[in-house]
Scaffold this motif. Structure first.
Motif, PDB file in Angstrom:
ATOM      1  N   GLU A 237      24.707   2.714  12.312  1.00 53.58           N
ATOM      2  CA  GLU A 237      25.003   1.363  12.796  1.00 53.58           C
ATOM      3  C   GLU A 237      26.341   0.938  12.210  1.00 53.58           C
ATOM      4  OE1 GLU A 237      21.887  -1.428  12.312  1.00 53.58           O
ATOM      5  OE2 GLU A 237      20.348  -0.114  13.146  1.00 53.58           O
ATOM      6  N   ASN A 238      27.365   1.036  13.031  1.00 53.15           N
ATOM      7  CA  ASN A 238      28.732   0.908  12.525  1.00 53.15           C
ATOM      8  C   ASN A 238      29.603   0.107  13.486  1.00 53.15           C
ATOM      9  OD1 ASN A 238      30.594   1.554  10.440  1.00 53.15           O
ATOM     10  ND2 ASN A 238      31.549   3.098  11.744  1.00 53.15           N
TER      11      ASN A 238
ATOM     12  N   ILE B  26      28.079   1.642  22.654  1.00 53.56           N
ATOM     13  CA  ILE B  26      28.297   3.073  22.839  1.00 53.56           C
ATOM     14  C   ILE B  26      26.993   3.799  22.540  1.00 53.56           C
ATOM     15  CG2 ILE B  26      29.667   5.076  22.157  1.00 53.56           C
ATOM     16  CD1 ILE B  26      31.809   3.143  21.168  1.00 53.56           C
ATOM     17  N   ALA B  27      26.639   4.750  23.365  1.00 51.80           N
ATOM     18  CA  ALA B  27      25.382   5.474  23.190  1.00 51.80           C
ATOM     19  C   ALA B  27      25.475   6.413  21.990  1.00 51.80           C
ATOM     20  CB  ALA B  27      25.046   6.265  24.451  1.00 51.80           C
ATOM     21  N   LEU B  28      24.448   6.370  21.134  1.00 55.46           N
ATOM     22  CA  LEU B  28      24.388   7.270  19.994  1.00 55.46           C
ATOM     23  C   LEU B  28      24.059   8.672  20.485  1.00 55.46           C
ATOM     24  CD1 LEU B  28      24.284   7.604  16.865  1.00 55.46           C
ATOM     25  CD2 LEU B  28      21.828   7.163  17.031  1.00 55.46           C
ATOM     26  N   PRO B  29      24.894   9.666  20.164  1.00 56.38           N
ATOM     27  CA  PRO B  29      24.630  11.025  20.655  1.00 56.38           C
ATOM     28  C   PRO B  29      23.373  11.618  20.023  1.00 56.38           C
ATOM     29  CG  PRO B  29      26.446  11.039  19.083  1.00 56.38           C
ATOM     30  CD  PRO B  29      26.128   9.602  19.353  1.00 56.38           C
ATOM     31  N   ASP B  30      22.658  12.441  20.795  1.00 57.99           N
ATOM     32  CA  ASP B  30      21.477  13.127  20.269  1.00 57.99           C
ATOM     33  C   ASP B  30      21.845  14.178  19.239  1.00 57.99           C
ATOM     34  OD1 ASP B  30      19.835  11.630  21.936  1.00 57.99           O
ATOM     35  OD2 ASP B  30      20.005  13.073  23.583  1.00 57.99           O
TER      36      ASP B  30
ATOM     37  N   LYS C 236      33.794   8.472  21.895  1.00 58.72           N
ATOM     38  CA  LYS C 236      33.398   8.899  20.553  1.00 58.72           C
ATOM     39  C   LYS C 236      32.466   7.858  19.943  1.00 58.72           C
ATOM     40  CE  LYS C 236      37.911  11.076  19.647  1.00 58.72           C
ATOM     41  NZ  LYS C 236      39.127  11.013  18.795  1.00 58.72           N
ATOM     42  N   TYR C 237      31.414   8.333  19.280  1.00 57.06           N
ATOM     43  CA  TYR C 237      30.560   7.444  18.501  1.00 57.06           C
ATOM     44  C   TYR C 237      30.931   7.612  17.034  1.00 57.06           C
ATOM     45  CZ  TYR C 237      26.594   4.659  17.023  1.00 57.06           C
ATOM     46  OH  TYR C 237      25.814   3.662  16.489  1.00 57.06           O
TER      47      TYR C 237
END
Length: 393
Positions: A343-344, A349-353, A370-371
């Protein structure tokens, strides 16, 4: 004009109050009976009694209570007998006391303390009252508890070594700088993202707001070495540390050696103001500032050293408020550490798996595609230890 000022102040107060948080009704946001005692006769007693206090009053986040306790209690690392500065028959000559930041823990200095102990230092890291147990306890101490606990630990360290240095992170940097500026027996300072110049002009309101509202922010608590929530009382204590250190440095520049590390992308502080403060407020020729940025530091001061913070081969875009402190091998915050600040400021933006696709940065940095999780280690950690050796020698 008075009406305009009053209206503006009312608007700011209402805006801040609207942003204040309502924490859930859990033990995390309630208070312990008091702060733990901190004026023991020895550091060993201080560690032991603080450990007992935390074991009794901490709201644990995991089933691994022993690890949580160990990473929140004060500690010391003594120099190895093989060091060139000490032997089996000699006490350590030099010591350093580290003071952590707001909401953090003594363990923030584990990596630096370990490296300095290998170089002959007696390294200690203390716990500021209100920390180590639950976020609600940050509303218990007064500013005198913070300054008093620092002063007492300095006196304990002075009994064991001939030369005392102080180190601090963020709010802890303010506390040790204020103390050292007023006590000439302190040999020098190591400051990591010192909170001398905050990134907001509204902190002066916190002494009033603390009587109107309890919480600035209430986030899920999942980090065993750092509170994620912030009370208004804690904000007011930080503000007090800011005014205190400003008074001390304005009265007289710090003339002994100091090392300051600073990220140009720090989301908590005003990096440029801290750079200017270093240029004028830390006058010793041996002092150094390590400036982490994409570009060289905008300074003509030859004591400022720039480090490139954009490292795409390591999926790092820039450095955060806390990243300078930790080795890449740190088991909690390092490259393969068990905790990741996902959590930044990336809500849209979707958090990558796949965690290997995470980039790292300061809070709130966004780039398309980019996440960015928080950068929690220092790729230049070994170089920073070299800077510490240079300044302290």
């Amino acid at each position: 004009m008075r009406l305009i000022r009053t209206t503006l102040l009312a608007f700011i107060l209402s805006s801040l109050l609207a942003a204040c948080a309502f924490p859930p009704e859990t033990a995390l946001y309630q208070q312990s009976p008091d702060i733990p005692p901190y004026e023991q006769d020895s550091f060993a007693d201080y560690v032991s009694e603080t450990r007992d206090w935390i074991a009794t009053h901490r709201v644990f986040l995991t089933d691994d209570h022993e690890t949580e306790i160990a990473r929140n209690i004060p500690f010391e690392i003594r120099p190895q007998a093989s060091s060139n500065q000490t032997s089996n028959n000699d006490a350590p000559r030099r010591g350093i006391l580290f003071v952590h930041g707001l909401g953090a823990s003594p363990w923030y200095f584990h990596d630096i303390a370990s490296a300095m102990a290998q170089d002959g230092w007696l390294a200690r890291s203390m716990l500021l009252p209100g920390h180590g147990t639950r976020p609600g306890d940050l509303s218990l101490p007064d500013y005198d508890d913070w300054t008093g606990s620092v002063a007492h630990q300095v006196k304990l360290l002075e009994r064991e070594v001939d030369e005392v240095w102080l180190g601090g992170f963020s709010t802890g940097g303010n506390l040790v700088t204020s103390y050292a500026a007023r006590n000439s027996d302190i040999a020098g300072l190591l400051l990591f993202s010192p909170g001398i110049e905050p990134g907001t002009d509204l902190l002066f309101l916190t002494p009033v707001i603390q009587y109107l509202w309890d919480w600035v922010d209430a986030d899920p608590e999942d980090n065993m070495i750092n509170y994620q929530s912030l009370s208004t009382k804690a904000s007011a204590l930080y503000y007090r540390s800011v005014t205190d250190v400003a008074d001390a440095l304005d009265a007289k520049p710090f003339d002994r050696p100091a090392l300051i590390t600073m990220s140009a992308h720090d989301s908590v502080l005003d990096p440029m103001a801290i750079l200017r403060r270093f240029e004028t407020g830390f006058t010793n020729a041996a002092s150094r500032m390590v400036w982490y940025d994409v570009n060289p530091a905008p300074s003509n001061d030859t004591r400022v050293e720039s480090k490139n913070s954009n490292l795409p081969d390591q999926q790092i875009s820039n450095f955060s408020h806390l990243s300078a402190l930790f080795s890449p091998s740190n088991p909690y915050y390092g490259v393969d550490g068990s905790f990741v600040f996902v959590e930044n400021g990336q809500e849209d933006i979707a958090l990558p798996d796949d965690s290997t696709k995470l980039w790292r940065s300061a809070w709130g940095h966004i780039e398309p595609g980019k996440y960015h999780a928080r950068l929690t280690w220092n790729p230049y950690f070994a170089d920073m230890i070299g800077s510490i050796k240079s300044v302290t020698n």
